[in-house]
Design a protein around this motif. Structure first.
Motif, PDB file in Angstrom:
ATOM      1  N   ALA A  79      -6.751 -10.088  -5.702  1.00 43.02           N
ATOM      2  CA  ALA A  79      -5.607  -9.855  -4.770  1.00 43.02           C
ATOM      3  C   ALA A  79      -6.426  -9.053  -3.529  1.00 43.02           C
ATOM      4  O   ALA A  79      -6.083  -9.581  -2.459  1.00 43.02           O
ATOM      5  N   LEU A  80      -6.803  -8.142  -3.725  1.00 41.97           N
ATOM      6  CA  LEU A  80      -7.470  -7.020  -2.632  1.00 41.97           C
ATOM      7  C   LEU A  80      -8.430  -7.858  -1.871  1.00 41.97           C
ATOM      8  O   LEU A  80      -8.280  -7.734  -0.548  1.00 41.97           O
ATOM      9  N   GLU A  81      -9.309  -8.777  -2.316  1.00 44.03           N
ATOM     10  CA  GLU A  81     -10.237  -9.645  -1.395  1.00 44.03           C
ATOM     11  C   GLU A  81      -9.352 -10.417  -0.672  1.00 44.03           C
ATOM     12  O   GLU A  81      -9.859 -10.738   0.416  1.00 44.03           O
ATOM     13  N   GLN A  82      -8.505 -11.214  -1.222  1.00 41.82           N
ATOM     14  CA  GLN A  82      -7.613 -11.992  -0.287  1.00 41.82           C
ATOM     15  C   GLN A  82      -6.692 -11.078   0.851  1.00 41.82           C
ATOM     16  O   GLN A  82      -6.673 -11.486   1.768  1.00 41.82           O
ATOM     17  N   LEU A  83      -6.325  -9.928   0.436  1.00 41.59           N
ATOM     18  CA  LEU A  83      -5.578  -9.438   1.262  1.00 41.59           C
ATOM     19  C   LEU A  83      -6.294  -8.557   2.358  1.00 41.59           C
ATOM     20  O   LEU A  83      -5.706  -8.703   3.504  1.00 41.59           O
ATOM     21  N   GLN A  84      -7.315  -8.118   2.017  1.00 43.97           N
ATOM     22  CA  GLN A  84      -8.459  -7.613   3.017  1.00 43.97           C
ATOM     23  C   GLN A  84      -8.771  -8.698   4.271  1.00 43.97           C
ATOM     24  O   GLN A  84      -8.704  -8.417   5.231  1.00 43.97           O
ATOM     25  N   GLN A  85      -9.041 -10.161   3.523  1.00 44.54           N
ATOM     26  CA  GLN A  85      -9.225 -11.002   4.409  1.00 44.54           C
ATOM     27  C   GLN A  85      -8.146 -11.339   5.208  1.00 44.54           C
ATOM     28  O   GLN A  85      -8.355 -11.640   6.414  1.00 44.54           O
ATOM     29  N   ALA A  86      -6.961 -11.506   4.877  1.00 41.02           N
ATOM     30  CA  ALA A  86      -5.911 -11.656   5.520  1.00 41.02           C
ATOM     31  C   ALA A  86      -5.736 -10.633   6.834  1.00 41.02           C
ATOM     32  O   ALA A  86      -5.293 -11.027   7.795  1.00 41.02           O
ATOM     33  N   PHE A  87      -5.921  -9.328   6.382  1.00 42.57           N
ATOM     34  CA  PHE A  87      -5.707  -8.211   7.564  1.00 42.57           C
ATOM     35  C   PHE A  87      -6.789  -8.320   8.575  1.00 42.57           C
ATOM     36  O   PHE A  87      -6.596  -8.053   9.490  1.00 42.57           O
ATOM     37  N   ALA A  88      -7.897  -8.854   8.115  1.00 40.63           N
ATOM     38  CA  ALA A  88      -9.186  -8.941   9.151  1.00 40.63           C
ATOM     39  C   ALA A  88      -8.545 -10.146   9.897  1.00 40.63           C
ATOM     40  O   ALA A  88      -8.898 -10.289  11.153  1.00 40.63           O
ATOM     41  N   MET A  89      -7.957 -11.286   9.398  1.00 45.67           N
ATOM     42  CA  MET A  89      -7.632 -12.399  10.109  1.00 45.67           C
ATOM     43  C   MET A  89      -6.504 -12.094  11.318  1.00 45.67           C
ATOM     44  O   MET A  89      -6.645 -12.427  12.389  1.00 45.67           O
ATOM     45  N   LYS A  90      -5.488 -11.277  10.640  1.00 44.61           N
ATOM     46  CA  LYS A  90      -4.360 -10.872  11.449  1.00 44.61           C
ATOM     47  C   LYS A  90      -3.863  -9.505  11.142  1.00 44.61           C
ATOM     48  O   LYS A  90      -3.131  -9.425  10.229  1.00 44.61           O
ATOM     49  N   PRO A  91      -4.564  -8.569  11.771  1.00 46.69           N
ATOM     50  CA  PRO A  91      -3.918  -7.124  11.514  1.00 46.69           C
ATOM     51  C   PRO A  91      -2.317  -7.128  11.475  1.00 46.69           C
ATOM     52  O   PRO A  91      -1.804  -7.218  12.796  1.00 46.69           O
ATOM     53  N   GLU A  92      -1.599  -6.919  10.415  1.00 39.17           N
ATOM     54  CA  GLU A  92      -0.045  -6.717  10.579  1.00 39.17           C
ATOM     55  C   GLU A  92       0.269  -5.836   9.621  1.00 39.17           C
ATOM     56  O   GLU A  92      -0.374  -5.356   8.720  1.00 39.17           O
ATOM     57  N   ALA A  93       1.454  -4.945   9.923  1.00 39.53           N
ATOM     58  CA  ALA A  93       1.774  -3.892   9.012  1.00 39.53           C
ATOM     59  C   ALA A  93       2.416  -4.361   7.719  1.00 39.53           C
ATOM     60  O   ALA A  93       1.935  -3.586   6.848  1.00 39.53           O
ATOM     61  N   ASP A  94       2.880  -5.570   7.631  1.00 43.72           N
ATOM     62  CA  ASP A  94       3.234  -6.128   6.220  1.00 43.72           C
ATOM     63  C   ASP A  94       1.906  -6.215   5.426  1.00 43.72           C
ATOM     64  O   ASP A  94       1.871  -5.916   4.154  1.00 43.72           O
ATOM     65  N   ILE A  95       0.822  -6.936   6.171  1.00 40.98           N
ATOM     66  CA  ILE A  95      -0.542  -6.970   5.112  1.00 40.98           C
ATOM     67  C   ILE A  95      -0.821  -5.683   4.767  1.00 40.98           C
ATOM     68  O   ILE A  95      -1.524  -5.361   3.751  1.00 40.98           O
ATOM     69  N   ALA A  96      -0.811  -4.648   5.775  1.00 38.53           N
ATOM     70  CA  ALA A  96      -1.544  -3.273   5.698  1.00 38.53           C
ATOM     71  C   ALA A  96      -0.812  -2.773   4.430  1.00 38.53           C
ATOM     72  O   ALA A  96      -1.357  -2.186   3.602  1.00 38.53           O
TER      73      ALA A  96
ATOM     74  N   LEU B  74       0.285  -0.136  14.194  1.00 40.47           N
ATOM     75  CA  LEU B  74       0.530  -1.285  14.684  1.00 40.47           C
ATOM     76  C   LEU B  74       2.085  -1.484  14.504  1.00 40.47           C
ATOM     77  O   LEU B  74       2.657  -2.134  15.613  1.00 40.47           O
ATOM     78  N   ASP B  75       2.641  -0.911  13.521  1.00 47.62           N
ATOM     79  CA  ASP B  75       4.140  -0.981  13.802  1.00 47.62           C
ATOM     80  C   ASP B  75       4.932  -0.034  12.488  1.00 47.62           C
ATOM     81  O   ASP B  75       4.976  -0.301  11.392  1.00 47.62           O
ATOM     82  N   ALA B  76       4.965   1.103  13.059  1.00 45.01           N
ATOM     83  CA  ALA B  76       5.618   2.303  11.959  1.00 45.01           C
ATOM     84  C   ALA B  76       7.144   1.943  11.557  1.00 45.01           C
ATOM     85  O   ALA B  76       7.391   2.512  10.630  1.00 45.01           O
ATOM     86  N   ASN B  77       7.589   0.869  12.161  1.00 41.21           N
ATOM     87  CA  ASN B  77       9.079   0.677  11.610  1.00 41.21           C
ATOM     88  C   ASN B  77       9.338  -0.673  10.828  1.00 41.21           C
ATOM     89  O   ASN B  77      10.268  -1.134  10.783  1.00 41.21           O
ATOM     90  N   ASN B  78       7.801  -1.256  10.428  1.00 42.27           N
ATOM     91  CA  ASN B  78       7.835  -2.195   9.495  1.00 42.27           C
ATOM     92  C   ASN B  78       8.567  -2.137   8.281  1.00 42.27           C
ATOM     93  O   ASN B  78       8.298  -1.145   7.745  1.00 42.27           O
ATOM     94  N   PRO B  79       9.639  -2.954   8.144  1.00 43.88           N
ATOM     95  CA  PRO B  79      10.473  -2.672   6.732  1.00 43.88           C
ATOM     96  C   PRO B  79       9.542  -2.561   5.448  1.00 43.88           C
ATOM     97  O   PRO B  79       9.679  -1.580   4.686  1.00 43.88           O
TER      98      PRO B  79
END
Length: 495
Positions: free
Chosen positions: A269-286, A312-317
């Motif tokens: 899971a961590l490997e996939q999430l880190q890859q996703a964050f590198a592809m598209k830095p988004e607050a949800d993925i963080a 990136l977005d401090a108000n992300n739910p």
């Protein structure tokens, strides 16, 4: 004698209005036809002349007052047109409301314009009532077209959750099944934000029956199941299929990482999430990446990625909910607390030209009570300048015995006092928090304290003293009149 002279003069004015295309538009002519008094005609003529001379504010106010006096919706429409031409959305919205209130209920145009202005002003909850009223007057085809137009405007929403909740309230009143697949997908997402997971799941499954390879619907349904920690084998199958269809989609890869986390496969899971964050830095993925790191007892790394998410977005739910569970000292309280701040301010405006340079100073007291803020501004020797009361959706300013009301507190202060002071969200900022409902970013220092906030065009720099007390706050922004620098020093911070 005055009556004898005035009567032919009035007739001449009516002829001028009816025949001249230079001074009045056809719409204005129609407005004048509905007026019954000579005084009204003079007011219309004076307003149009003022408008040609560049005095749009005077023309707007006169038309709006006349609309209310004569109960004529066309005059309110004219006021709205003037406000739109002058680039004043708040004033346009005020006039549009009056236009709709004065118009027969069978007229749909005023509601369409009012809804559009509300949406563009990011007042989605206020669109629900007029939008439902409009849908009830439309055919099924017209209803779907209205919803498609609202769907297109969702991208402009500053608070996506708030907008989708409103969209669900509106769309759920339509009795005839929607046909457009994209609209159905948006309806499903809005149902989830509204807390109707049953409606969301039913709608997504309906889409997948007709379009089994719809990657977005596969991912949305799978992620919803994984996020609720239910039906995990089905969630994994749905997301895996979506990933096969769109292997480069970072959001789908985030979902795949999240369902693997739910299944207990933390390293994968961590490997996939880190890859996703590198592809598209988004607050949800963080948020997801930080949670996996935290559970794996890699807490400094979790805090680091959460800090990136807040930038990136401090108000992300999703991020806010995650921090509430794991880092409550970084999260915003659910209920607005009470508080009071007392201090001094200095304002410096460096205009585009030297003649536009200005400045000022004085004292202030800000009192917060739940959702109401009261800001009192004083001159340097302590005399009262104004008292501003800020409630959700409305602000009032009291000065010299007069009360002025507006939708937005910042605009109200600027227009009334000529001071570019930010009042909207100030109590949040003084606590080192972002204002809800608007995009924002947070930077933290080595101690985890908020060092900088960017929101509503303002950059805020914090100086903290002992016991987490705020000593100084510097607020700067660039605008069409130049750069603005505001410095706040606190005599009694949050007593």
């Amino acid at each position: 004698m005055s009556k004898f002279i005035r009567k032919p003069l009035l007739q001449g004015l009516f002829l001028l209005v009816a025949s001249s295309g230079l001074v009045f538009s056809g719409q204005t002519q129609a407005q004048i036809d509905g007026l019954k008094t000579g005084e009204g005609v003079f007011e219309v003529l004076a307003s149009e002349i003022a408008l040609q001379r560049g005095e749009a504010g005077l023309a707007y106010n006169t038309y709006l007052e006349m609309a209310r006096q004569y109960k004529d919706p066309r005059l309110a429409q004219r006021a709205m047109e003037i406000a739109i031409s002058g680039g004043s959305p708040d004033l346009a919205l005020q006039a549009a409301k009056t236009w709709d209130e004065l118009s027969p209920s069978s007229e749909t145009k005023p509601k369409e314009v009012l809804i559009t202005l509300l949406v563009l002003s990011n007042r989605w909850p206020d669109t629900v009532k007029p939008a439902i009223s409009l849908l009830r007057q439309q055919t099924p085809a017209q209803q779907e077209n209205t919803l498609l137009q609202l769907q297109a405007l969702l991208a402009k929403a500053k608070d996506e959750t708030e907008a989708l909740r409103a969209f669900y309230e509106i769309a759920s009143t339509v009795k005839v099944p929607l046909k457009d697949p994209g609209l159905l997908y948006t309806y499903a997402m809005s149902a989830e934000k509204y807390g109707r997971n049953d409606v969301m799941e039913k709608t997504l499954r309906e889409i997948l029956r007709k379009r089994p390879n719809d990657a977005n619907s596969l991912n949305a349904l799978g992620y919803s199941l994984a996020d609720r920690n239910i039906k995990l084998p089905e969630a994994f199958a749905l997301i895996s299929k979506a990933h096969e269809l769109s292997p480069k989609d970072a959001f789908i890869l985030d979902s795949l990482g999240w369902v693997n986390f739910r299944l207990g496969k933390n390293a994968l899971a961590l490997e996939q999430l880190q890859q996703a964050f590198a592809m598209k830095p988004e607050a949800d993925i963080a948020a997801h990446t930080g949670e996996v790191l935290w559970i794996m007892n890699r807490r400094p790394e979790a805090e680091e990625v959460w800090s990136k998410g807040q930038k990136l977005d401090a108000n992300n739910p999703t991020l806010k909910e995650t921090l509430k569970r794991f880092k409550p000292d970084w999260s915003t309280p659910e209920k607005p607390p009470q508080g009071s701040w007392d201090g001094r301010f200095a304002v410096k405006v460096i205009g585009i030209t030297d003649s536009q340079n200005q400045g000022g100073s004085g004292g202030f007291t800000l009192t917060q009570d739940a959702l109401k803020d009261i800001l009192e501004i004083r001159n340097p020797i302590g005399g009262s300048i104004a008292k501003i009361t800020i409630n959700p959706g409305e602000a009032t300013l009291e000065r010299d015995g007069q009360v002025v009301t507006a939708i937005d507190a910042d605009t109200l202060i600027q227009n009334t006092l000529g001071l570019p002071l930010p009042a909207r969200g100030l109590s949040n900022w003084l606590r080192g928090e972002v204002r809800p409902g608007s995009e924002a970013s947070i930077d933290r220092n080595a101690k985890g304290q908020v060092s900088k906030i960017n929101q509503d065009g303002w950059e805020l720099a914090y100086t903290w003293g002992k016991n987490m007390r705020l000593d100084k706050l510097t607020m700067t922004r660039n605008s069409n009149i130049g750069s603005i620098d505001i410095r706040l020093v606190f005599d009694h911070p949050n007593e």
